[in-house]
Every structure is written in C-alpha cells, then in structure tokens.
Scaffold this motif. Structure first.
Motif, short mmCIF file in Angstrom:
data_model
loop_
_atom_site.label_atom_id
_atom_site.label_comp_id
_atom_site.label_asym_id
_atom_site.label_seq_id
_atom_site.Cartn_x
_atom_site.Cartn_y
_atom_site.Cartn_z
N ASP A 54 -56.38 31.14 -19.94
CA ASP A 54 -55.03 30.59 -19.94
C ASP A 54 -54.12 31.21 -20.98
OD1 ASP A 54 -56.16 29.44 -22.17
OD2 ASP A 54 -55.34 27.46 -21.79
N HIS A 55 -54.66 32.10 -21.84
CA HIS A 55 -53.84 32.71 -22.88
C HIS A 55 -54.45 34.02 -23.35
CE1 HIS A 55 -56.99 30.80 -25.31
NE2 HIS A 55 -56.66 31.68 -26.24
N PRO A 89 -49.58 31.73 -24.01
CA PRO A 89 -49.92 31.33 -22.65
C PRO A 89 -49.54 32.45 -21.67
CG PRO A 89 -48.67 29.61 -23.76
CD PRO A 89 -48.62 30.82 -24.64
N LEU A 90 -50.35 32.67 -20.66
CA LEU A 90 -50.08 33.76 -19.73
C LEU A 90 -48.72 33.64 -19.06
CD1 LEU A 90 -53.51 34.46 -17.99
CD2 LEU A 90 -52.51 35.50 -20.02
N ASP A 91 -48.29 32.42 -18.78
CA ASP A 91 -46.99 32.26 -18.13
C ASP A 91 -45.82 32.53 -19.07
OD1 ASP A 91 -47.34 29.95 -19.62
OD2 ASP A 91 -46.65 28.60 -18.06
N ASN A 108 -59.40 26.71 -16.89
CA ASN A 108 -59.35 27.80 -17.86
C ASN A 108 -58.72 27.35 -19.17
OD1 ASN A 108 -60.47 29.66 -16.07
ND2 ASN A 108 -58.49 30.03 -15.12
N THR A 109 -58.66 26.06 -19.39
CA THR A 109 -58.01 25.53 -20.58
C THR A 109 -58.70 26.03 -21.85
OG1 THR A 109 -57.40 23.59 -19.33
CG2 THR A 109 -57.26 23.41 -21.70
N ALA A 153 -51.83 32.28 -30.06
CA ALA A 153 -52.17 32.19 -28.64
C ALA A 153 -50.89 32.23 -27.81
CB ALA A 153 -52.94 30.91 -28.35
#
Length: 67
Positions: free
Chosen positions: A27-28, A39-41, A6-7, A37
């Motif tokens: 991923d974002h 990142p989800l984390d 998913n990069t 952007a």
C-alpha cells in the motif's frame, strides 16, 4: 469475494517515465530521502534512473541537485 489486504505493507515498484509497475503488492513505498511512507495513490515523484520514490517535488528536486 476475494480481497487482498495490503495494509502497512511496502510495495516494490518498477518506475517508468509515465508511471510505475507493481512488482510486489503493498500500500506504500518509502521516500528515498526521508524514509516517509508514501501511499501508492499519492505517489507523484520518482527517479527512473535511480528507481527511487520521493515524497514531494521539493525533495525530488533536492535529490536530483545533490547527485
């Protein structure tokens, strides 16, 4: 082993009071104010009512006050 890549792909999320649900993998997400952007984390700030993500607490506060 099955792996998904998913990069550099934006995710589509449904924001809830205590978290979010991934509707489309990625991923974002983009900050609703700056377009940055996130990142989800690292995603910590969002509006349930507007279904928008924010890059920081300061940006989220400014967005809420502007509404």
């Amino acid at each position: 082993m099955l792996m998904s890549s998913n990069t550099a792909r934006p995710a589509r999320l449904h924001y809830m009071a205590n978290g979010f649900r991934v509707l489309a993998p990625g991923d974002h997400v983009a900050c609703a104010v700056t377009g940055e952007a996130i990142p989800l984390d690292a995603l910590r700030y969002w509006s349930v009512a507007r279904q928008e993500a924010y890059a920081s607490a300061d940006i989220a506060t400014r967005a809420m006050l502007a509404a």
